[in-house]
Design a protein around this motif. Structure first.
Motif, PDB file in Angstrom:
ATOM      1  N   LEU A 323      19.762  33.869  -0.828  1.00 17.82           N
ATOM      2  CA  LEU A 323      18.789  34.640  -1.597  1.00 17.82           C
ATOM      3  C   LEU A 323      17.754  33.749  -2.261  1.00 17.82           C
ATOM      4  O   LEU A 323      16.572  34.099  -2.344  1.00 17.82           O
ATOM      5  CB  LEU A 323      19.529  35.475  -2.646  1.00 17.82           C
ATOM      6  N   VAL A 324      18.181  32.587  -2.737  1.00 14.10           N
ATOM      7  CA  VAL A 324      17.262  31.699  -3.461  1.00 14.10           C
ATOM      8  C   VAL A 324      16.829  30.515  -2.615  1.00 14.10           C
ATOM      9  O   VAL A 324      16.133  29.622  -3.110  1.00 14.10           O
ATOM     10  CB  VAL A 324      17.916  31.186  -4.763  1.00 14.10           C
ATOM     11  N   ALA A 325      17.207  30.497  -1.341  1.00 14.50           N
ATOM     12  CA  ALA A 325      16.941  29.324  -0.506  1.00 14.50           C
ATOM     13  C   ALA A 325      15.448  29.114  -0.287  1.00 14.50           C
ATOM     14  O   ALA A 325      14.934  28.002  -0.444  1.00 14.50           O
ATOM     15  CB  ALA A 325      17.652  29.472   0.834  1.00 14.50           C
ATOM     16  N   VAL A 326      14.732  30.175   0.056  1.00 16.34           N
ATOM     17  CA  VAL A 326      13.328  30.012   0.409  1.00 16.34           C
ATOM     18  C   VAL A 326      12.466  29.712  -0.815  1.00 16.34           C
ATOM     19  O   VAL A 326      11.602  28.825  -0.752  1.00 16.34           O
ATOM     20  CB  VAL A 326      12.826  31.251   1.170  1.00 16.34           C
ATOM     21  N   PRO A 327      12.627  30.396  -1.963  1.00 14.94           N
ATOM     22  CA  PRO A 327      11.878  29.952  -3.144  1.00 14.94           C
ATOM     23  C   PRO A 327      12.174  28.504  -3.524  1.00 14.94           C
ATOM     24  O   PRO A 327      11.279  27.773  -3.955  1.00 14.94           O
ATOM     25  CB  PRO A 327      12.352  30.925  -4.236  1.00 14.94           C
ATOM     26  N   THR A 328      13.427  28.082  -3.356  1.00 21.10           N
ATOM     27  CA  THR A 328      13.756  26.680  -3.619  1.00 21.10           C
ATOM     28  C   THR A 328      13.055  25.759  -2.637  1.00 21.10           C
ATOM     29  O   THR A 328      12.562  24.685  -3.013  1.00 21.10           O
ATOM     30  CB  THR A 328      15.279  26.475  -3.531  1.00 21.10           C
ATOM     31  N   ALA A 329      12.974  26.177  -1.371  1.00 22.84           N
ATOM     32  CA  ALA A 329      12.254  25.377  -0.383  1.00 22.84           C
ATOM     33  C   ALA A 329      10.776  25.271  -0.734  1.00 22.84           C
ATOM     34  O   ALA A 329      10.153  24.212  -0.548  1.00 22.84           O
ATOM     35  CB  ALA A 329      12.417  25.994   1.005  1.00 22.84           C
ATOM     36  N   ALA A 330      10.196  26.362  -1.250  1.00 28.97           N
ATOM     37  CA  ALA A 330       8.801  26.310  -1.687  1.00 28.97           C
ATOM     38  C   ALA A 330       8.623  25.324  -2.838  1.00 28.97           C
ATOM     39  O   ALA A 330       7.650  24.556  -2.878  1.00 28.97           O
ATOM     40  CB  ALA A 330       8.331  27.701  -2.103  1.00 28.97           C
ATOM     41  N   LEU A 331       9.563  25.320  -3.793  1.00 27.24           N
ATOM     42  CA  LEU A 331       9.515  24.376  -4.908  1.00 27.24           C
ATOM     43  C   LEU A 331       9.611  22.937  -4.412  1.00 27.24           C
ATOM     44  O   LEU A 331       8.823  22.063  -4.828  1.00 27.24           O
ATOM     45  CB  LEU A 331      10.646  24.686  -5.886  1.00 27.24           C
ATOM     46  N   VAL A 332      10.560  22.683  -3.525  1.00 29.60           N
ATOM     47  CA  VAL A 332      10.735  21.330  -2.982  1.00 29.60           C
ATOM     48  C   VAL A 332       9.500  20.896  -2.202  1.00 29.60           C
ATOM     49  O   VAL A 332       9.060  19.739  -2.287  1.00 29.60           O
ATOM     50  CB  VAL A 332      12.000  21.277  -2.103  1.00 29.60           C
ATOM     51  N   ALA A 333       8.900  21.828  -1.458  1.00 27.04           N
ATOM     52  CA  ALA A 333       7.715  21.490  -0.668  1.00 27.04           C
ATOM     53  C   ALA A 333       6.549  21.088  -1.564  1.00 27.04           C
ATOM     54  O   ALA A 333       5.826  20.118  -1.271  1.00 27.04           O
ATOM     55  CB  ALA A 333       7.322  22.675   0.215  1.00 27.04           C
ATOM     56  N   VAL A 334       6.367  21.810  -2.668  1.00 23.00           N
ATOM     57  CA  VAL A 334       5.280  21.464  -3.586  1.00 23.00           C
ATOM     58  C   VAL A 334       5.526  20.104  -4.229  1.00 23.00           C
ATOM     59  O   VAL A 334       4.605  19.281  -4.359  1.00 23.00           O
ATOM     60  CB  VAL A 334       5.131  22.558  -4.658  1.00 23.00           C
ATOM     61  N   LEU A 335       6.753  19.840  -4.657  1.00 27.00           N
ATOM     62  CA  LEU A 335       7.075  18.545  -5.260  1.00 27.00           C
ATOM     63  C   LEU A 335       6.880  17.405  -4.258  1.00 27.00           C
ATOM     64  O   LEU A 335       6.371  16.331  -4.615  1.00 27.00           O
ATOM     65  CB  LEU A 335       8.516  18.557  -5.780  1.00 27.00           C
ATOM     66  N   MET A 336       7.273  17.632  -3.002  1.00 30.07           N
ATOM     67  CA  MET A 336       7.084  16.595  -1.984  1.00 30.07           C
ATOM     68  C   MET A 336       5.603  16.358  -1.703  1.00 30.07           C
ATOM     69  O   MET A 336       5.166  15.216  -1.531  1.00 30.07           O
ATOM     70  CB  MET A 336       7.821  16.984  -0.703  1.00 30.07           C
ATOM     71  N   ASP A 337       4.829  17.450  -1.645  1.00 34.07           N
ATOM     72  CA  ASP A 337       3.398  17.291  -1.421  1.00 34.07           C
ATOM     73  C   ASP A 337       2.737  16.471  -2.528  1.00 34.07           C
ATOM     74  O   ASP A 337       1.825  15.685  -2.275  1.00 34.07           O
ATOM     75  CB  ASP A 337       2.725  18.665  -1.333  1.00 34.07           C
TER      76      ASP A 337
END
Length: 352
Positions: A323-337
């Motif tokens: 349920l929270v995997a994709v919002p977490t992936a969005a957070l990680v993607a922004v931090l990595m960017d």
């Protein structure tokens, strides 16, 4: 004297490193013991972050010069959620449960007829239709037993859901204090950069969730209507599954359309062809119009990242993790960017 001071300084550093290592080990052990609590806190905080833009929009409303405060906006949001859940439980859930029950009862009886149809297809004997039937019957029986056995465990999760709901409300009410306290742990330059990054992550998570929810709702309602027109059995259940599994890119649609076409094939090949034609048309409309219109380029989450996030989240924490995997992936993607990709690009520019 100087050597003595250097030795004392070195001794303090060693002691500090040892204490830091013990503190990290103790923190990790404590986090492992409290992992269920931390999971609830993380899920609640994440949903609070995603829902806060809706609360802020409600606060911008003006009714005869009066604007709702944050508590009033949160109460309005909670009331809307409860109303939606009530409508779902009253209107949508009973047909789904009824179709699920009928599907479990009819599948063993209808499998022989479907297998007879498959045997008439050329080259069918080479795919092992008889062994496929035995496996399908075993899977159906196993699924029925799993549903019965898992019912008490699912009921035991009700307390966790209520706790997460209460925590989410508290995060929406008082989360800013914790957020600013967290930012205060960093220096000024680092703090400003982190604040901008987290703000971008919040917008990205909210846009993805709202956009994906709109796509899931569109597919669920459309497929339910089309399956009803085609007189496909269990059309409500199949429509709900089509909408829910749309969160999984490519694989979710393939699984559900295979299930829907298989159910349609229990009655006739014509219905099966109608289901497949509908899905082909809808896929073109979704990819060519709905996704660019609803998701837009600002979300920028590729299908592979979504699929990997769902697999990792479901493996780590089951349904809650998915349920929270994709919002977490969005957070990680922004931090990595912000902290990895841009840093590498700056390093390359500096070397040039």
């Amino acid at each position: 004297m100087i050597e003595s001071n250097m030795e004392q300084t070195q001794t303090r550093r060693v002691r500090g490193h040892i204490l830091f290592a013990f503190a990290v080990a103790l923190g990790l052990m404590l986090a492992w013991r409290l992992r269920s609590v931390l999971e609830l806190v993380y899920v609640s905080a994440l949903f609070a972050v995603v829902l806060m833009p809706i609360v802020q929009r409600i606060m911008l409303l003006r009714i005869r010069g009066w604007s709702p405060s944050r508590p009033v906006a949160i109460v309005a949001l909670v009331a809307g959620v409860f109303l939606a859940l009530t409508l779902f439980l009253v209107i949508a859930l009973p047909p789904v449960l009824r179709d699920l029950q009928h599907f479990g009862q009819d599948l063993p009886q209808r499998l022989p007829g479907l297998l007879d149809k498959l045997k008439r297809v050329p080259m069918a004997n080479k795919i092992g239709v008889d062994s496929l039937a035995e496996r399908a019957e075993a899977m159906a029986a196993g699924f029925a037993r799993y549903v019965v056995d898992a019912a008490p465990e699912l009921l035991g999760k009700v307390f966790d859901v209520v706790t997460a709901f209460i925590l989410c409300i508290y995060f929406m009410l008082e989360g800013e204090f914790a957020y600013y306290y967290f930012l205060s742990l960093f220096r000024d330059g680092t703090r400003e950069r982190l604040a901008r990054t987290l703000m971008a992550a919040e917008q990205r998570m909210s846009k993805w969730l709202l956009g994906q929810g709109a796509l899931m709702l569109t597919l669920g309602l459309t497929s339910t209507l089309v399956f009803a027109v085609l007189h496909v059995r269990y059309f409500v259940l199949l429509g709900v599954l089509m909408g829910l599994f749309n969160i999984i890119p490519v694989a979710g649609g393939v699984m559900t359309i295979l299930l829907a076409s298989g159910v349609a094939a229990l009655d006739s090949w014509t219905k099966m062809a109608g289901v497949l034609i509908f899905y082909l048309i809808y896929t073109q409309v979704e990819n060519g119009f709905l996704v660019p219109k609803i998701m837009r380029s600002s979300v920028n989450l590729v299908g592979l990242a979504v699929l990997i996030a769902l697999l990792a989240g479901s493996t780590l924490a089951g349904v809650v993790g998915a349920l929270v995997a994709v919002p977490t992936a969005a957070l990680v993607a922004v931090l990595m960017d912000e902290y990895l990709v841009q840093s590498d690009m700056k390093a390359l520019e500096g070397s040039d």
